[in-house]
Design a protein around this motif. Structure first.
Motif, mmCIF file in Angstrom:
data_model
loop_
_atom_site.group_PDB
_atom_site.id
_atom_site.type_symbol
_atom_site.label_atom_id
_atom_site.label_comp_id
_atom_site.label_asym_id
_atom_site.label_seq_id
_atom_site.Cartn_x
_atom_site.Cartn_y
_atom_site.Cartn_z
ATOM 1 N N GLY A 70 0.580 4.252 -5.758
ATOM 2 C CA GLY A 70 1.032 3.430 -4.386
ATOM 3 C C GLY A 70 -0.116 3.912 -3.676
ATOM 4 N N ARG A 71 -1.428 5.358 -3.685
ATOM 5 C CA ARG A 71 -2.929 5.421 -2.568
ATOM 6 C C ARG A 71 -3.950 5.037 -3.827
ATOM 7 N NH1 ARG A 71 -0.561 11.389 -0.546
ATOM 8 N NH2 ARG A 71 0.146 11.397 -2.587
ATOM 9 N N VAL A 72 -3.790 4.742 -4.658
ATOM 10 C CA VAL A 72 -5.131 3.996 -5.507
ATOM 11 C C VAL A 72 -4.398 3.068 -6.682
ATOM 12 C CG1 VAL A 72 -6.927 5.557 -6.873
ATOM 13 C CG2 VAL A 72 -5.585 6.782 -5.752
ATOM 14 N N PRO A 73 -4.829 2.398 -6.556
ATOM 15 C CA PRO A 73 -4.891 0.788 -7.185
ATOM 16 C C PRO A 73 -4.622 1.050 -8.701
ATOM 17 C CG PRO A 73 -6.339 0.141 -4.555
ATOM 18 C CD PRO A 73 -5.904 2.010 -5.432
ATOM 19 N N ARG A 74 -5.637 1.602 -8.605
ATOM 20 C CA ARG A 74 -5.910 1.744 -10.910
ATOM 21 C C ARG A 74 -6.573 3.130 -10.898
ATOM 22 N NH1 ARG A 74 -10.985 -0.060 -13.963
ATOM 23 N NH2 ARG A 74 -9.635 -0.804 -16.564
#
Length: 233
Positions: A70-74
């Protein structure tokens, strides 16, 4: 007296033996220093870079990828131990691949990411050097290499403050753990030299402190390719 015949192969063998016990310990938050200090410290360091993509090198059972969901897309994870890769994949949080640091140095996976993170996963000697060789090619422009490891001054104990292999221990981890991994000790200056030799300049050095002892629980290096200026916090 000759040095003990430790090697990176013994490190990997130990993690094969202890993969399930380690998974249980991490997920039950049994490791005090992680619970109180170091888990939050690595998350803060990564989130501070606002990356769109992350490689968790030596991801273990995948805790960091899940923490960053949820804080780093990938998020992508790699590990050399099949049982840990399986546990990480089952728990979700990112794409997980079976790959050693040597594989990454050889160009496996063809990744480009904004952050390469390594959280207490640089235990050996040759394998650590292999990951450092790989990192400049893995990073996007302006990307960062974030390493959290044992603080050399507190981890040295009563032994001489010089680089070299040390015997491992699972003291305090419980009866499920066996065959402790040896580990390769580096002084603070040796860590900094390792970054420099691979074209990585340390932009920031953090020393998260244990709330009870006031001593550093770890050291975190945040480096970029050919970046100027070192700050110390």
């Amino acid at each position: 007296m000759s040095a003990p015949p430790y090697s990176d192969l013994q490190v990997v063998a130990s993690w094969h033996d202890n993969a399930l016990a380690w998974t249980d310990a991490v997920r039950a938050q049994q490791i005090e220093s992680r619970r109180l200090v170091t888990d939050a410290a690595i998350v803060d360091a990564v989130v501070g870079r606002a990356p769109q993509s992350l490689l968790d090198a030596g991801c273990g059972e995948g805790w960091l990828m899940r923490a960053l969901s949820g804080r780093v897309p990938r998020c992508i994870g790699t590990d050399v131990v099949p049982a840990l890769v399986e546990r990480a994949a089952e728990a979700g949080g990112g794409d997980v691949h079976l790959a050693s640091y040597e594989d990454l140095a050889a160009g496996a996976l063809g990744l480009k990411v904004d952050v390469v993170a390594c959280n207490f996963a640089l235990i050996g000697d040759d394998s650590t050097r292999a990951l450092f060789r790989a990192v400049p090619r893995l990073l996007t422009a302006g990307g960062a290499f974030i390493v959290q490891t044992l603080h050399p001054l507190t981890a040295c104990g009563d032994q001489p403050y010089v680089d070299g292999w040390r015997a491992g221990s699972w003291s305090g981890f419980g009866p499920a753990f066996r065959n402790p991994a040896p580990w390769y000790f580096r002084t603070l200056s040796s860590w900094l030299a390792l970054f420099q030799r691979h074209g990585l300049a340390v932009r920031e050095l953090r020393e998260p402190r244990h709330p009870a002892t006031g001593k550093p629980a770890s050291v975190i290096f945040i480096a970029e390719a050919d970046a100027p200026n070192l700050t110390h916090t």
